[in-house]
Every structure is written in C-alpha cells, then in structure tokens.
Design an enzyme around this catalytic site. Structure first.
Site, PDB file in Angstrom:
ATOM      1  N   GLY A 184       0.824  -1.089   0.099  1.00 45.88           N
ATOM      2  CA  GLY A 184      -0.062   0.052  -0.072  1.00 45.88           C
ATOM      3  C   GLY A 184       0.872   1.165   0.073  1.00 45.88           C
ATOM      4  O   GLY A 184       1.930   1.052  -0.769  1.00 45.88           O
ATOM      5  N   CYS A 185       0.616   1.908   0.897  1.00 43.03           N
ATOM      6  CA  CYS A 185       1.525   3.382   0.786  1.00 43.03           C
ATOM      7  C   CYS A 185       1.536   3.833   2.276  1.00 43.03           C
ATOM      8  O   CYS A 185       1.160   3.382   3.063  1.00 43.03           O
ATOM      9  CB  CYS A 185       0.882   4.387  -0.082  1.00 43.03           C
ATOM     10  SG  CYS A 185       0.908   3.680  -1.772  1.00 43.03           S
ATOM     11  N   ILE A 186       2.408   4.834   2.281  1.00 41.22           N
ATOM     12  CA  ILE A 186       3.019   5.405   3.397  1.00 41.22           C
ATOM     13  C   ILE A 186       2.422   6.712   3.821  1.00 41.22           C
ATOM     14  O   ILE A 186       2.430   7.358   3.033  1.00 41.22           O
ATOM     15  CB  ILE A 186       4.739   5.298   3.397  1.00 41.22           C
ATOM     16  CG1 ILE A 186       5.164   3.935   3.303  1.00 41.22           C
ATOM     17  CG2 ILE A 186       4.999   5.941   4.605  1.00 41.22           C
ATOM     18  CD1 ILE A 186       5.631   3.611   1.942  1.00 41.22           C
TER      19      ILE A 186
END
Ligand SMILES: Cc1cc2nc3c(=O)[nH]c(=O)nc-3n(C[C@H](O)[C@H](O)[C@H](O)COP(=O)(O)OP(=O)(O)OC[C@H]3O[C@@H](n4cnc5c(N)ncnc54)[C@H](O)[C@@H]3O)c2cc1C
Lengths: 425, 105
Positions: free
Chosen positions: B103-105
């Site tokens: 996913g993302c940060i």
C-alpha cells in the site's frame, strides 16, 4: 554554448532545487560551459499547502499562504509560466503548451500530485461544495470555512478515498481540529465526528498508528477502517463502500484520489500507471533515463508525500545533478527521512520523525533533549506554526534549517524492546 | 509464524496468513485456500487477477493496490469486490501466495 537544466514545477521541490542549483552554478561551469536554469509552472501562485489545514477553521486565509512563485526564485533563474504538454525523453526536449520547445541537458520532474476527483463516482456530483468538500485545494478549503462556521450539528465524516495522499497525517489533524473547533463553538455534543480510512488503522506505521488511535478515542472520533469508497451519494448523504458498507453524513470532507500529472501520461516512457514517475529511492534519478531526476510528490518513492520529504530529498538530488554533470557516480544518500508535526487541537501538536527503515517512535527530536516525539505538547504546536516562516525563508531558498538534516537522527529515539524469539508479540 | 498444509504440501505463513515464500505456492494451493475463504471455485476472472498479482510482485517487489488492480488486471474495482469480498488487494495477495501489498506510507 550553455548547458540547460529544466525544472518542471515551481512548487516546494522545484523552487528549492532551482535555488540550490543556481547558487552552485553561479560559480561553476560544466565542461567549461555555463549552466542555465529554467523553471516551468502553469501559474504564478505559490501556495503554502500545509496552511490549507487551517483555512477551514478560520485560522489562516488565502492572503496568508499564497505568494508569487517568481519571487521565490533567485535572480538569474528563468521562470516560464505555461502548462506542460509533454516530454520527449528520446530527444531530451520538453514541449510546452505555449508552443515553446525546451531542449535540456538535465530534466527535473517536480510537478507534484494531482487531485483525481473524477475517479470517484458522485464525488463532484450533487452536493459538491454544499455537503461534500475537500480541503486539499484552496477553493475547497475556503468554501469549507464558510460551511463549518455555519454548521449547527450532525454527522461530520472525514474520508480518505485511497492512498497515496499528500501529508497522510493531515486528515487526522483535521479531525483533531474539528473536535477543538466545535468545542470552542460550544456544540461539540451535537457533532458526531467519524474518520473513514482505507487503512487497517489510524496510520500506516504500527507504533504511531496505535498512539494516534488512542488520541482519536480520547477526542471522541469514531474510526472506520478498511473502508474503500466506491461512491459518494451527496443527495442521500452517504458514502458507499465497494464492499457495500455505508457511512452516513450531513457533511463529508473527502480527500480525493491522488495521481501524477496528466502530461506524464502523455510522455512516452516517463511515468507509471498512476502517472507517478518511477524513481530510484536513494539517488532520485528516474528509471526513465539517466539525465532525468525527480523530487517530491511526483515520484513513486515509498516515502510520505510531504514537504519535509521533498526538502530532505533536495539535498541529495542537487548533489547528484552536479555529480551527473561532472560525470561522477551518484550518491545513494536519501534514506527516506520524513518529519511531520501533527496538530492535535487546543494549542498542542505531536511530532513524528521516521525514514525507510525506522518507523515513527517515541523519544525526543533531534536528540535526547529536544521536542517530544509522538506526544502532545505546546512546543510542537509552536514548531508547526514556525514552520511557515522557515518554509518561505529557509526551505525554499535552499538553506539548511538549523538542527534538521537530510538523514534521520537516531539519538533520542526509544526503540521498542525486541520480543524474544518465539514469544508472541 | 505458523504453517499450513495446502494440496498436501506444508508451507510457512506469517501472522496475517500470507506466504513467507511466494515460490512455495502452486495453483492447486490457491483452489484449496479459496474454498476455506468462502469461494467455491476460482473462475477465469479470479485467475486473471491472481496471475496479475504474481506478475506485479515478481516485477516490482510488492503486489498492486486495489486501484492499480482495477486499472490493469482486466477486472474493474466493483467486480473485484464481488470476486474477493473481503478486500481484493489483501485477499487476492493471500490466495496468490505473495506478501501483503505494501500500500502506501
Ligand atoms: C492539506 C495539506 C497539508 C499539508 N501539510 C503538510 C505538512 O504539515 N508538512 C509537510 O511536510 N507537508 C505537508 N503537505 C504536503 C506538501 O505540501 C507537499 O508534499 C509538497 O508541497 C510537495 O512539493 P512538490 O514540489 O512535489 O509539489 P508542489 O509543491 O505541489 O508543486 C508542484 C508544482 O507543479 C506545477 N504543475 C503541475 N502540473 C503542471 C503542468 N502540467 N504544467 C505546469 N506546471 C505544473 C504546479 O502548479 C505546482 O506549482 C500538505 C499538503 C496538503 C495538501
């Protein structure tokens, strides 16, 4: 003959890169040629984006957070105000919307991220800017200010459609400030605040996520996790998830999907499926071609899309552009350092500091004596407010901010005690 | 960490039930895991997604997000949720034997 560095985008990353490069190349030649720097941007309004968080609550106004772009660039840097049509990476040329063709020796992509509102069904349909808002751009934040001032109570839902987004803590800050705002207005008991996120917790990293969840509970904000918004029904007042779940609202504040810019998609070989630019996470050279570099929100590096990240990347980026032009090997120096103040309302804020390998931990920044990490304090709130001054006067100018370096400090961080092998965490 | 036996082979899973070693995975295991997750039989559309997940993982080091799946797997996001009701990115990653998408940060 001169060498030319073209910088696409005159926001945070483009401006600080241009100023740093200019300071160097004023006194240095490359292969005995002078180096000229051109910055391209579609408009001349530089917005201090962290200020957008404060606009809906009447704590900042457009005139406080917008300045002319050109004025932030040092004398001797050319500023071209026009849109970008596309980049031809094969002939090293940028094609601008005003018809100009701009050949380059080095290209820097600093065009940030775009709000892709059109990708969510119903988002800008009935109710847009009446019941459904975003604060991620200036018109949206300004419209929301009026709405919040007149809000008499009901269900307020803050929704992140999907990651990545700019400043992933901003939606949480919005919830905390809304709690403060309605308390001040004396109607907190009439407002139900809900945070609906696609993540499986309040934040992406475990230790900070737990601390932030506790804070949401403390402030009476409901948390809805793993919610993937499929549709916004403005008329019916509900968000509909792809899995069929519904979240009702009287007022929805939505952070739209983010993409890279459309010209990236029109430039063969430059971007990925979402128009972000694949970039080496340590050198900031793109994977498209060796003379193309990228910084900030426009890249696909696995760091937060934040001004602090852009700032720290700038150090390594500028050094590597100079190395590249001098035919030297690049430095793999960027460690993913990010540093964010999280405004928590009532004059307090919390600070997190992390990089690719170390998640946000408690402790103090930058060393054992300093600002408390992952803990609410007034000092952090002052830090958040002072950041705007640093932004215009130090960060954009490409000067170092005292005590804050590109690589993450380890001193002062409290690492969790590792659990013995085999024990359950 | 724990272990599970699919299609007669014992494999290692992490705490959230994702494969430790994507190379240990076989298509027969996916069929069996799917049944346990409430999918009677994997259809050609399921397979389109699982194959795309594995291809992306081996090329990029992480599985795609739902949004990228919807754009590129040949199955749109709505249909993805019908195929994998518990959340396409995670569920498909589990069945495809790859780690949880970052996913993302
Ligand atoms: C609400 C909000 C709160 C935030 N809070 C924080 C915070 O507290 N701390 C923090 O560190 N960061 C924060 N950020 C994030 C931070 O503002 C960004 O990460 C940072 O500005 C990124 O810099 P950039 O140079 O990559 O992009 P930008 O500064 O966005 O610059 C991109 C530039 O490219 C130009 N451009 C784009 N497309 C084209 C085109 N086709 N043609 C010509 N020009 C084009 C744009 O006009 C723009 O000037 C926040 C952001 C938001 C939205």
């Amino acid at each position: 003959m001169t060498k030319r560095i073209v910088i696409l985008g005159g926001g945070t990353g483009g401006t600080l890169t241009a100023n740093r490069l200019h300071r160097h190349f004023k006194h240095h030649r490359v292969d005995s040629e002078e180096v000229e720097i051109v910055v391209v941007d579609q408009d001349n309004q530089h917005l201090y984006q962290p200020g957008l968080l404060f606009v809906p609550f009447g704590l900042a106004h457009d005139q406080d957070i917008v300045r002319p772009r050109k004025k932030q660039l040092q004398h001797g840097i050319e500023f071209e105000q026009t849109g970008i049509d596309h980049v031809d990476i094969h002939s090293d040329t940028v094609y601008l919307e005003n018809g100009r063709e701009l050949p380059y020796d080095v290209l820097v992509i600093a065009t940030g991220a775009r709000l892709a509102t059109e990708e969510t069904e119903g988002l800008t349909g009935p109710g847009w800017n009446e019941k459904v808002f975003t604060f991620y751009d200036l018109p949206g934040a300004t419209a929301l200010e009026e709405k919040l001032a007149a809000f008499e109570g009901g269900k307020l839902v803050l929704n992140v459609v999907d990651m990545p987004i700019k400043c992933p803590v901003a939606p949480l800050e919005f919830c905390f400030l809304a709690d403060w705002f309605f308390t001040e207005r004396g109607i907190r008991d009439k407002v139900e605040i809900t945070y609906a996120t696609p993540l499986d917790g309040a934040f992406t990293k475990p230790v900070a996520s737990a601390a932030l969840s506790d804070l949401l509970v403390e402030k009476g904000v409901n948390l809805v996790t793993e919610f993937n918004t499929g549709e916004v029904d403005g008329e019916g007042g509900k968000l509909i998830g792809y899995d069929g779940r519904e979240v009702e609202f009287d007022l929805a504040v939505v952070i739209p999907l983010h993409s890279g810019q459309e010209y990236v998609g029109r430039s063969d070989g430059l971007g990925d499926d979402l128009n972000f630019v694949p970039t080496d996470q340590r050198t900031l050279q793109t994977k498209a071609k060796e003379n193309i570099f990228a910084i900030g929100d426009a890249t696909n590096v696995p760091a937060s899309k934040a001004g602090s990240v852009t700032h720290f990347e700038g150090d390594v980026l500028v050094e590597n552009i100079i190395k590249f032009l001098d035919h030297k090997p690049l430095d793999e120096g960027y460690d993913g350092h990010a540093n964010c103040f999280i405004e928590t309302g009532f004059g307090k804020a919390l600070l997190i500091d992390f990089n690719y390998d170390t998640e946000p931990l408690p402790g103090h920044f930058p060393a054992k004596v300093g600002m408390p990490l992952l803990k609410e304090s007034r000092l952090n709130h002052m830090g958040k407010l002072m950041f705007q001054w640093f932004y215009w006067h130090a960060l954009l100018q490409g000067r170092d901010i005292p005590g804050i370096g590109a690589t993450m400090p380890q001193h002062g961080k409290e690492h969790p005690t590792p659990t013995p092998e085999g024990a359950s965490a | 960490m724990s272990t599970a036996t699919y299609a007669g082979v014992t494999v290692e899973l992490n705490d959230e039930g994702f494969f430790e070693d994507p190379n240990a995975w076989t298509p027969e295991m996916a069929e069996e895991m799917a049944k346990a997750e409430g999918i009677d039989a994997l259809t050609p559309d399921h397979w389109k997604v699982l194959e795309y997940m594995r291809k992306e993982y081996f090329e990029k080091g992480t599985g795609p997000t739902v949004r990228v799946l919807g754009k590129n797997s040949g199955v749109d996001v709505k249909a993805l949720y019908q195929l994998f009701p518990k959340g396409p990115a995670k569920m498909a990653a589990r069945l495809a034997g790859i780690p949880k998408p970052k996913g993302c940060i």
